[in-house]
Design a protein around this motif. Structure first.
Motif, mmCIF file in Angstrom:
data_model
loop_
_atom_site.group_PDB
_atom_site.id
_atom_site.type_symbol
_atom_site.label_atom_id
_atom_site.label_comp_id
_atom_site.label_asym_id
_atom_site.label_seq_id
_atom_site.Cartn_x
_atom_site.Cartn_y
_atom_site.Cartn_z
ATOM 1 N N GLY A 166 0.807 -1.221 0.000
ATOM 2 C CA GLY A 166 0.000 0.000 0.000
ATOM 3 C C GLY A 166 0.841 1.272 0.000
ATOM 4 O O GLY A 166 0.315 2.370 -0.141
ATOM 5 N N ASN A 168 2.747 3.938 -1.624
ATOM 6 C CA ASN A 168 2.678 4.358 -3.015
ATOM 7 C C ASN A 168 3.399 5.695 -3.142
ATOM 8 O O ASN A 168 4.615 5.758 -2.992
ATOM 9 N N ASP A 169 2.653 6.739 -3.325
ATOM 10 C CA ASP A 169 3.279 8.067 -3.406
ATOM 11 C C ASP A 169 2.452 9.018 -2.546
ATOM 12 O O ASP A 169 2.107 10.127 -2.963
ATOM 13 N N GLN A 170 2.133 8.556 -1.343
ATOM 14 C CA GLN A 170 1.297 9.344 -0.440
ATOM 15 C C GLN A 170 2.044 10.607 0.005
ATOM 16 O O GLN A 170 3.272 10.579 0.128
ATOM 17 N N ALA A 204 3.656 1.128 -8.336
ATOM 18 C CA ALA A 204 2.237 1.141 -8.744
ATOM 19 C C ALA A 204 1.831 2.562 -9.113
ATOM 20 O O ALA A 204 0.897 3.132 -8.551
ATOM 21 N N GLU B 36 -2.274 -2.807 7.168
ATOM 22 C CA GLU B 36 -1.918 -4.236 7.085
ATOM 23 C C GLU B 36 -1.193 -4.774 8.305
ATOM 24 O O GLU B 36 -0.326 -5.637 8.166
ATOM 25 N N ASP B 75 -5.776 10.812 1.062
ATOM 26 C CA ASP B 75 -4.312 10.737 1.060
ATOM 27 C C ASP B 75 -3.791 9.297 0.933
ATOM 28 O O ASP B 75 -2.752 9.066 0.325
ATOM 29 N N ALA B 78 -3.070 8.117 -2.519
ATOM 30 C CA ALA B 78 -1.991 8.806 -3.235
ATOM 31 C C ALA B 78 -2.539 9.505 -4.476
ATOM 32 O O ALA B 78 -1.770 9.838 -5.377
ATOM 33 N N GLN B 83 -3.726 2.734 -6.687
ATOM 34 C CA GLN B 83 -3.811 2.691 -5.222
ATOM 35 C C GLN B 83 -5.252 2.910 -4.746
ATOM 36 O O GLN B 83 -5.640 2.380 -3.703
ATOM 37 N N ASN B 86 -6.656 -0.433 -4.790
ATOM 38 C CA ASN B 86 -6.028 -1.194 -3.720
ATOM 39 C C ASN B 86 -6.716 -0.931 -2.378
ATOM 40 O O ASN B 86 -6.967 -1.864 -1.609
#
Lengths: 369, 369
Positions: A166, A168-170, A204, B36, B75, B78, B83, B86
């Protein structure tokens, strides 16, 4: 009909209600996956002999189940992955009681793993034991915390540290900054230990960022990545294995629509084992028994078998049984599955008071006979 | 917690076995889709208050069913589609008995249709009737045959002629040659009739050919395309709506894993209606009642409702009920669904002795009150 090598075969399992003709269902699949018209509109011999799928075998199993083998010419797939999946399980995915259990054939559109089991064992100089992997998590930490976490794990002698899938590019943990800082931290640990721990970022991106994010990975000399084929696209996954040189660890997220049903979807070993491997996975993560998810032992073994199986062209790939594994699962996994595995312990390792010590204990337990 | 506009809500339906706590399942979803890890490893207030999904409401329905509303911050997505999916339904797609039925929110990552119902009605100068579409098929014909077929249909006054979604870049019907010849044929017919029939090629290339095939479309002044989001990738579909100016007709092939199960996957109206529309579909094809597939009437109406619904930013889109429609279905469809439809008749039209006459009859029946 062309020579056999110009055709491939798909094995379906059908659940047929009483009073319905299994042959008609089979014939319907042959038409639906190719010409999408009634047989009466198949108007020339090229179409009927070459283009329409052909029933090779239809045999009854127990309880209204049938096993159907259909032969298609590779030409209908146009040699590309989107159309391959369309022929394999496109429109008929919207019909009940049809499940894809296998396909027989090979085609250059499938690159297979670039490294696979032999390549990864060589890279990690680890010929006799399972490989060890963990994840930086949970999402919400900043880059600096993850870098520290990775540093501590790398010191302990783990082979691979992947991003949680999970990450990513947060805004609270940007992709580029994470790749830079975490790989720096892992490199620092490697310099101290003489080890070769590998950081595997999660790849992703949106399509706009595809090339840019690849550049970031290459600039930071990243050697392996985590990729979820169902998030970025099955063909995008294949593209990476074809044109880039990363070790690819496949993640099964968002594939559950195809995996969870007795009479529909695809056999998990076929999708997460055979297809992901054919598309280029060097390693494939799946939901192990004893974790947070629900595959049974036979399914897990079946995935392993598909990843390991000998193929004249396509390298074998590592199974990565995962999904809530703890240290206490390791012995059992090795006993039941053997040593050609990647052990992935994430959350449970984070419970260690000291991550370096935790990894050392992980190594000890995983390498014990 | 941030202001509501920084968060979105997902509605899940859960089927809970006796003795299992629905709250625990709900809590598990909030954790699985974000961090997770167990709650015990959520180690600071930013993560617990912002990052982890939050249960907004959990209410029992009949027969062990629960309706769960979870709030996530944008947020964590992303701001990108891989995502987003996801978070929406990634790992939990591999758990049984969790179904996504809706989401509430809006984000700039969703372009919505560029044309939608108002745009297409204007382009085709057809304000009061359903729009009419057919397909060139069956696969196996050469380009010249398809060009002739399209010419004859365009003369009859059809609005759109799409490729069958299996037409790709097969050796017996190459993409570029097809785009060139079929669009020439349709342009010729338009010149003769003064009409504005549109040829919509199927766009499903490998990633290597993505830009090249776009160029072919543009060089031939193609205005609309057929795209299967589950074949080329959901983000690739969104990309087309964001960066290109084609009318997008979405095809549902290979989405069936998410659509066919009572207690798993996604509500079809949510996926093929709301999500495809949000991702950019001007029109969305689905399996109508009375055809070769199996959606029931309520499901079809639900898809229509999602495509039509009023939204402050996102245009409404055309439902395309399809999958073996015949001329005899048209009256009923219009009566039950109304006129804001695209009628798609493929194979049945090909049975006409003369395709131009067939299309004229199609118009007559579809436009009759």
């Amino acid at each position: 009909m062309k020579e056999p090598e110009n055709r491939f075969e798909v094995i379906y399992e059908l659940q047929i209600e009483k009073g319905i003709s299994a042959f008609k269902v089979a014939e319907g699949i042959c038409l639906e996956q190719t010409v999408e018209v009634d047989r009466s509109l198949v108007c020339n011999s090229f179409i009927s002999d070459e283009v329409v799928g052909q029933i090779v075998k239809l045999e009854p199993l127990e309880m209204g189940k049938y096993r159907l083998k259909v032969s298609y010419t590779w030409d209908v797939t146009a040699g590309n992955i989107p159309q391959f999946f369309n022929v394999l399980y496109g429109n008929i995915s919207m019909k009940p009681s049809i499940k894809v259990v296998d396909f027989i054939g090979d085609h250059p559109m499938f690159p297979g793993p670039q490294y696979g089991i032999p390549g990864l064992r060589k890279i990690f100089r680890e010929m006799d034991h399972p490989l060890l992997c963990s994840a930086i998590k949970p999402m919400g930490h900043d880059v600096q915390s993850f870098a520290h976490m990775a540093y501590k794990m790398a010191l302990g002698g783990i082979h691979m540290i992947k991003d949680d899938h999970g990450l990513n590019d947060q805004p609270f943990c940007p992709f580029e900054e994470r790749v830079v800082k975490v790989s720096e931290a892992v490199n620092k640990a490697n310099a101290e230990t003489g080890g070769n721990c590998m950081y595997m970022p999660n790849f992703a991106p949106s399509l706009e960022n595809f090339d840019h994010h690849l550049d970031i990975l290459k600039r930071n000399e990243i050697k392996g990545i985590l990729v979820s084929p169902f998030l970025i696209g099955l063909d995008q996954f294949r593209y990476l294995a074809t044109h880039e040189s990363f070790i690819l660890m496949a993640h099964p997220t968002f594939s559950g629509g195809y995996l969870m049903h007795e009479n529909h979807g695809m056999r998990p070993g076929f999708l997460l084992g055979k297809l992901f491997r054919y598309l280029g996975a060097d390693a494939s993560i799946y939901c192990n028994i004893g974790g947070r998810f629900s595959f049974d032992l036979a399914t897990c073994k079946d995935i392993n078998t598909e990843l390991w199986s000998v193929h004249p062209r396509i390298k074998s790939a590592f199974p990565v049984p995962a999904g809530g594994m703890t240290m206490s699962n390791l012995g059992q996994m090795k006993k039941v599955y053997g040593k050609d595995l990647i052990f992935l312990v994430g959350g449970a390792l984070l419970q260690s008071e000291d991550l370096t010590k935790g990894v050392k204990e992980f190594r000890r337990l995983a390498f014990a006979d």
